[in-house]
Scaffold this active site. Sequence first.
Site, short mmCIF file in Angstrom:
data_model
loop_
_atom_site.label_atom_id
_atom_site.label_comp_id
_atom_site.label_asym_id
_atom_site.label_seq_id
_atom_site.Cartn_x
_atom_site.Cartn_y
_atom_site.Cartn_z
N GLY A 177 29.20 71.33 -53.68
CA GLY A 177 29.59 72.09 -52.33
C GLY A 177 30.99 71.95 -52.16
N GLY A 178 31.57 70.63 -51.40
CA GLY A 178 32.94 70.46 -50.87
C GLY A 178 34.15 70.50 -52.24
N GLU B 273 18.74 68.31 -54.55
CA GLU B 273 19.74 67.72 -53.44
C GLU B 273 19.39 66.80 -52.43
OE1 GLU B 273 23.18 70.72 -53.63
OE2 GLU B 273 21.77 71.52 -52.31
N ASN C 4 28.94 76.13 -54.36
CA ASN C 4 28.37 76.86 -53.23
C ASN C 4 29.56 76.62 -51.91
OD1 ASN C 4 27.09 77.43 -50.64
ND2 ASN C 4 25.77 75.79 -50.76
N TRP C 5 30.18 77.60 -51.69
CA TRP C 5 31.24 77.83 -50.96
C TRP C 5 30.89 77.46 -49.42
CZ3 TRP C 5 35.29 82.17 -52.58
CH2 TRP C 5 35.84 81.41 -54.00
N LYS C 6 29.44 77.79 -49.11
CA LYS C 6 29.01 77.87 -47.65
C LYS C 6 29.89 78.97 -46.78
CE LYS C 6 27.29 73.09 -48.57
NZ LYS C 6 27.14 71.75 -48.01
N HIS D 294 18.19 75.89 -49.73
CA HIS D 294 19.11 74.92 -49.50
C HIS D 294 18.63 74.10 -47.94
CE1 HIS D 294 22.90 73.04 -48.50
NE2 HIS D 294 23.22 73.20 -49.54
N GLU E 123 20.49 73.30 -45.63
CA GLU E 123 21.01 73.67 -44.32
C GLU E 123 20.34 74.64 -43.86
OE1 GLU E 123 24.95 74.12 -46.10
OE2 GLU E 123 25.17 71.96 -46.18
C1 PEP Z 1 25.58 71.51 -51.23
O1 PEP Z 1 25.78 71.64 -50.18
O2 PEP Z 1 24.73 71.94 -52.12
C2 PEP Z 1 26.25 70.33 -51.65
C3 PEP Z 1 25.95 69.64 -52.89
O3 PEP Z 1 27.40 69.91 -51.05
P1 PEP Z 1 28.42 68.66 -51.22
O4 PEP Z 1 28.64 68.90 -52.60
O5 PEP Z 1 29.50 68.92 -50.38
O6 PEP Z 1 27.63 67.21 -50.99
#
Ligand code: PEP
Length: 239
Positions: free
Chosen positions: A223-224, A160, A9-11, A90, A92
């Site tokens: 994510g990151g 998550e 997930n590049w956001k 998600h 966010e």
């Molecule tokens: C996400 O936002 O779906 C996620 C898992 O982020 P991160 O890996 O950066 O915690």
Amino acid sequence: MRKNIVAGNWKMNVTASDAKHLMDEINQGTYNCDLIVACPTLYLQMATTKDYQFSLAAQNCHHETSGAYTGEVSAQMLASADIKYGIIGHSERREYQNETDELITKKFNRLVENNMTPILCVGESLDIRQSGKHLGFVANQLKHVLDNCAIRADFILAYEPVWAIGTGETASPEQAQEMHQHLRSVLTSYQKEDTSILYGGSCKPGNAKELFAQTDIDGGLIGGASLKAESFLAIANSF
Ligand code: PEP
């Protein structure tokens, strides 16, 4: 059937030229799972014109089919552009866009109606975990969708924990397995035990192997660490 899946997930990150470069780099890698990239909407069609090995996911879709919703993208539009998956729920979006289980269920329906596969995210805040009510809370997020969706179609579930997203703090393999086992039992009661359940929350090359080795963890939503081909591919090779 349960599959091993890693989804990135590049956001709201990466410029157009960096997106192209990152996708090309990911495409050159090898991996032994289904690989999905959820890039920003703007870059999705840039990728569908290429012969990439990985699949594409939208990070969101609108809950209505079409109409006067300036700035929005519908599931029908995504499907017509050959996008196979859509992330919904998600944390966010639940937090910053005030998305409720009701709205998320509508999005689930729009994706399924358009033959897309929802990647449904669920997870608890730190307060809820500390109160000890996390298992019931997260199960209810899932049950809300399953009880109210128009068609109970195939989907991917992503657990998550909100306190682990982008914080560097990961759920321990035992904490993650406990939740995944609980969610699996909920899925079983809906005859959906074959659904893949991904773990998301600061998953990195250093902890992916141990997480993915747990009985009920079928991969990760990343994510990151999905913003660098090297770390994303290392995670995709952690089964
Ligand atoms: C996400 O936002 O779906 C996620 C898992 O982020 P991160 O890996 O950066 O915690």
